[in-house]
Design an enzyme around this catalytic site. Structure first.
Site, PDB file in Angstrom:
ATOM      1  N   GLU A 163     -19.366 -25.111  38.641  1.00  0.00           N
ATOM      2  CA  GLU A 163     -19.155 -24.049  37.664  1.00  0.00           C
ATOM      3  C   GLU A 163     -20.493 -23.553  37.121  1.00  0.00           C
ATOM      4  O   GLU A 163     -21.339 -24.381  36.803  1.00  0.00           O
ATOM      5  CB  GLU A 163     -18.282 -24.522  36.496  1.00  0.00           C
ATOM      6  CG  GLU A 163     -17.806 -23.343  35.658  1.00  0.00           C
ATOM      7  CD  GLU A 163     -17.010 -23.746  34.411  1.00  0.00           C
ATOM      8  OE1 GLU A 163     -17.143 -24.893  33.963  1.00  0.00           O
ATOM      9  OE2 GLU A 163     -16.292 -22.899  33.894  1.00  0.00           O
ATOM     10  N   MET A 300     -17.697 -32.113  33.473  1.00  0.00           N
ATOM     11  CA  MET A 300     -17.111 -30.939  34.139  1.00  0.00           C
ATOM     12  C   MET A 300     -15.675 -31.260  34.537  1.00  0.00           C
ATOM     13  O   MET A 300     -15.397 -32.325  35.081  1.00  0.00           O
ATOM     14  CB  MET A 300     -17.980 -30.600  35.363  1.00  0.00           C
ATOM     15  CG  MET A 300     -17.401 -29.537  36.274  1.00  0.00           C
ATOM     16  SD  MET A 300     -17.283 -27.924  35.448  1.00  0.00           S
ATOM     17  CE  MET A 300     -15.932 -27.219  36.374  1.00  0.00           C
ATOM     18  N   GLU A 335     -12.406 -32.322  28.487  1.00  0.00           N
ATOM     19  CA  GLU A 335     -12.242 -32.087  29.933  1.00  0.00           C
ATOM     20  C   GLU A 335     -10.779 -32.189  30.344  1.00  0.00           C
ATOM     21  O   GLU A 335     -10.327 -31.486  31.249  1.00  0.00           O
ATOM     22  CB  GLU A 335     -13.082 -33.085  30.737  1.00  0.00           C
ATOM     23  CG  GLU A 335     -14.576 -33.044  30.448  1.00  0.00           C
ATOM     24  CD  GLU A 335     -15.169 -31.644  30.472  1.00  0.00           C
ATOM     25  OE1 GLU A 335     -14.700 -30.801  31.249  1.00  0.00           O
ATOM     26  OE2 GLU A 335     -16.107 -31.400  29.685  1.00  0.00           O
TER      27      GLU A 335
END
Ligand SMILES: [Zn+2]
Length: 903
Positions: A163, A300, A335
């Protein structure tokens, strides 16, 4: 809901693909999105096969992409970066001859163009590409992290980070969030390693040469940036949370340190299943720990395989502080919220990134509050709001929903507006809608858009439909416009047991004088009460709003602190609030002090109003409030670095107020103390140590001496605190000793901490040594940038000059996606007007005009600081002199005149 139920049934069968590649119509990819790829083809399914060569930092790959050509074309353009494409052929799905492609790469545009000898007609095709790529040493694309395992042996593990736009470094494809597809991943890895991806392995077989081939089950339909692959000498611990296997993957030997994270994961998942009303759809959810760090992210949300740097995932009693232990929960909660908001439902384009990040931040805090009501999360929410307003009150800010047109702009969108203003606005809107209506809206939104992409308005529509009338108007004002509303409270009049007051709307700005610009207007829900009374909510929209509040007495706005605005009171009303300070709810006390300090610093009112309120924080008080006061005075102490007399006054104030607090809570955690006390202690020790408090300084010396022979001489949670204080005040001999400790440290996290501490020193010559050391191979590829950032904390100009003059060496230690943000961050603490020119020159020579936001923001922060500095300092110094305890008169001198005490 039904769709998901069917999905779970297919998971249970295991051999059936999780999501039958449901045919989608070509127009489900929105033609109005600002794509960087021509919309000639839509990918449906990727079969990717990679062979990493970790030792030589490269890999080979094959990808077969099932796609639909949607208009006749002679070429296909897809994303590729740092890849070499050896061959590409296009074959119709219904049989027919394969078309070889001529390949041309555009490294700047990060695309590959495949040109065919004839026009390709619309229809279904399979595009097969053979390629090779690089394994990076920062977290972009496929990257390697080197570390020592618990037995001291050198290890290299590989992971991916995609990302916003780095999947194109791992496979050629349509690397934009709206091109959702299914993914089959296979990897050839050393037979002794564990390979991890979004889905469980479907098969694993030895293929000779010390290798095995692992094939993963197909993923659901998802965006390319959510694919994950990792391989290394890993261990894995698991638990069942309902029907889902939750797991933590970590360097083998660190299993025991992963328990805290695993327990949190198992606790959070059922809570989210219930909140979202749509159960987590994958069969497993791993959280994969990576040694090392990034300057710009800690974790992430890859679907089913979250990646987290291990300092915020592993709980190591030897080094982990209480704040870090709490961060393990908070980061996982963030997350995991993305598994719905981001992964299951994804923003169509980066303009709406906040839908992912603002929401995950807001949701994580809700979950943390639920499971850990004694962690002071509601105070954290105010802190987060204040952080956002700091950026948002400058003319270099941007709206929450913003135009993102380049990859660099997408990188830059990860900022406090997207995260913290996003969170604060959602908090305000939940308050407006009511928690139940809000949740019903969220559930409907998730149900309606599962496996698809959305824009911000889809969320507002769902919440309005659930019953929150008028919400869209407020939401638009706060997401489509930048800036911070200012509510000016008029003088109140009291009659028949009611207060009447006029609220006047304006815009709060840190860099523009009131009257010098046309303020924006918002629909602002303002919650108002007399102190201790029943609150009312008034929706201010025009310039002036008349409000009637039950009761008479000092008026307080933003009761409960969910509003995103500042409140300016008449001086007499502010004084009344100060006089009644201890009757105010602690959370409102906290918000009020923040708010009034910011208004004073920006010049809306004298500094004395803000300072009187900080001084009104009683001792004892809740640790959050004590921490706010303590950090404000400690910050001022640093600001007066060149004015020893004023600094002495601040030091005295800090010692008088806070040394007794430390004496009361003790140097070490007491059994069963409040977690907020445990997290406050390090700050207290640091601030008292910095101003030279005798007891703390002596204890620091004693502990450092003891650590030389016994690394466990101080409890893990406080080791960093004491070492940080020692590093701050280090002389050359002490710095050398710290350096020796860093070299010897066995855990990756501890090593990283110690190297960063070397950059914290006040001593400029030692700071220079830290900078030079950062550019050697010694600290490790992902640690160096943190050392430079640490130096910038006290010596921003030294760090900036070093970075700019040695850029070719520094560059390789900074994330590819974060270079201009890195420079902006290094420089933003500067007090030197010359820095502005250096930043301008850097931006002109290195950054395109569209991408210079972080540099412009840093320049603006420095300008505002320089513009306000003289006024703030002279008012603070005057306030301190008038509030200082009078020194005992020297023998023979006349007694000093007494000063009236104001607070
Ligand atoms: Zn996030």
């Amino acid at each position: 809901m039904k769709f998901v139920a069917a999905l779970l049934a297919s998971v249970a069968l295991a051999s059936t693909p999780l999501v039958a590649a449901a045919p989608r119509q070509a127009d489900t990819v929105d033609p109005t999105l600002p794509t960087q790829l021509p919309r000639t083809a839509i990918p449906r399914h990727y079969a990717i096969s990679v062979t990493p060569h970790a030792e030589r930092l490269s890999f080979d790959g094959d990808v077969a992409i099932d796609l639909e050509v949607v208009k006749p074309t002679g070429e296909l353009v897809l994303n590729a970066a740092d890849l070499e494409l050896a061959s590409a052929t296009l074959r119709p799905q219904n049989g027919g001859a394969a078309l070889p492609a001529r390949i041309s790469l555009d490294p700047k545009g990060e695309t590959a163009t495949l040109t065919f000898a004839r026009t390709v007609a619309p229809g279904a095709y399979r595009l097969a590409i053979r390629y090779s790529g690089q394994i990076h040493t920062q977290a972009n694309g496929l990257f390697a992290l080197d570390y020592k395992n618990p037995a001291g042996a050198e290890r290299r593990a590989i992971f991916t980070q995609f990302e916003p736009a780095d999947a194109r470094r791992f496979f050629p494809g349509w690397d934009e969030p709206d091109y959702k597809a299914t993914f089959d991943l296979a990897a050839r890895v050393p037979a002794g390693e564990m390979a991890v991806s979004n889905m469980p392995a479907a098969s694993s077989r030895e293929i000779g040469g010390g290798l095995k081939e692992v094939r993963f089950q197909p993923t659901p339909v998802m965006s390319s940036y959510l694919l994950f692959f990792g391989s290394g000498d890993f261990g894995r611990i698991t638990k069942m949370a309902g029907k889902t296997e939750v797991g933590i993957v970590m360097g083998r030997g660190n299993e025991a340190k992963a328990r805290t994270a695993l327990d949190a994961e198992a606790q959070i998942l059922p809570y989210y299943n219930e909140y979202f009303g749509t159960p987590y759809p994958l069969p497993k959810l791993d959280n994969v720990a990576g040694p090392g760090q990034s300057q710009f992210f800690s974790a992430m949300e890859n679907w089913g395989a979250i990646f987290t740097f291990e300092r915020v995932l592993l709980d190591d009693p030897a080094v982990t502080t209480e704040s870090e232990r709490q961060a393990i929960f908070g980061v996982e909660a963030h997350e995991m919220a993305h598994q719905w908001f981001g992964d299951l439902v994804t923003m169509a384009w980066w303009d709406d990134l906040w839908l992912n990040e603002g929401f995950a931040s807001w949701m994580a805090r809700k979950a943390t509050k639920h499971f850990h009501p004694d962690w002071g999360e509601e105070f954290g929410a105010v802190g987060s709001r204040e952080g956002a307003m700091g950026q948002d009150a400058l003319s270099t800010t941007h709206p929450i929903v913003q135009k993102v047109r380049t990859v660099e702009q997408a990188n830059q969108a990860f900022d406090s507006i997207t995260y913290s203003k996003g969170e604060s606005v959602l908090n305000m809107l939940e308050g407006y809608a009511g928690a139940d209506v809000w949740q019903r809206g969220i559930q409907a939104y998730i149900r309606a858009h599962a496996y698809r992409n959305t824009r911000t308005d889809d969320l507002w529509r769902a919440v309005e439909a659930a019953g929150a009338r008028g919400l869209t108007q407020i939401a638009h004002d706060f997401t489509l416009q930048p800036g911070v509303p200012l509510i000016r409270v008029g003088p109140a009049s009291c009659a028949a047991g009611q207060s009447r007051v006029v609220l006047t709307q304006d815009e709060f700005s840190s860099d523009r004088k009131p009257g010098s610009f046309a303020p924006l207007t918002w629909h602002v829900p303002v919650k108002l009460s007399v102190v201790g009374g029943k609150p009312v909510t008034a929706l201010t929209s025009g310039r002036e709003t008349q409000v009637t509040v039950p009761g008479c007495g000092p008026l307080l706005a933003n009761v409960g602190q969910t509003g995103y605005y500042r409140t300016l009171y008449p001086a007499a009303a502010a004084e009344q609030l100060r006089a009644n300070f201890t009757r105010i709810d602690p959370l409102d006390e906290y918000g009020l002090v923040h708010d009034q300090l910011e208004l004073s610093e920006a010049g809306y009112q004298p500094m004395a109003i803000g300072l009187d309120l900080v001084a009104a924080i009683p001792v004892p008080a809740r640790p959050e409030l004590l921490s706010l006061g303590n950090s404000y005075w400690a910050g001022l102490y640093k600001e007066f670095d060149e004015d020893a007399a004023t600094q002495r006054l601040i030091a005295t104030l800090i010692e008088q107020r806070y040394a007794p607090v430390l004496a009361k809570i003790g140097l070490n955690a007491a059994p069963n103390e409040l977690p907020t006390v445990t997290t406050f202690r390090p700050q207290l020790i640091q601030s008292l140590g910095e101003v030279g408090d005798a007891r703390v300084t002596a204890e620091a010396r004693r502990i450092f001496a003891a650590l030389q022979s016994d690394p466990d001489a101080v409890a893990g949670g406080l080791k960093q605190t004491w070492l940080s204080l020692i590093a701050t005040n280090a002389d050359a001999a002490t710095w050398d000793q710290l350096h020796a400790m860093a070299r010897k440290a066995s855990s990756a996290t501890e090593r990283q901490n110690l190297y960063s501490l070397l950059g914290r020193t006040k001593d400029e010559a030692l700071a220079k040594r830290a900078l030079e050391l950062a550019l050697t191979d010694e600290p490790g590829r992902t640690v160096s940038a943190g050392m430079i950032t640490a130096v910038a904390g006290r010596h921003p100009d030294l760090a900036l000059d070093f970075v700019l003059s040695r850029w070719s060496e520094v560059e390789k230690f900074v994330d590819l996606s974060a270079k201009s943000r890195f420079i902006g961050r290094i420089a933003s603490g500067s007090h030197d007007a010359a820095t502005i020119g250096k930043l301008e020159a850097y931006a002109k020579g290195n950054i395109s005009a569209t991408d210079r936001k972080p540099i412009d923001q840093a320049i603006n922060v420095i300008r505002v600081r320089l513009g306000n500095e003289a006024r703030i300092k002279s008012e603070v110094a005057a306030w301190l002199r008038s509030h200082a305890e009078e020194p005992a008169p020297a023998p023979g001198s006349p007694p000093a005149p007494s000063q009236p005490e104001r607070g």
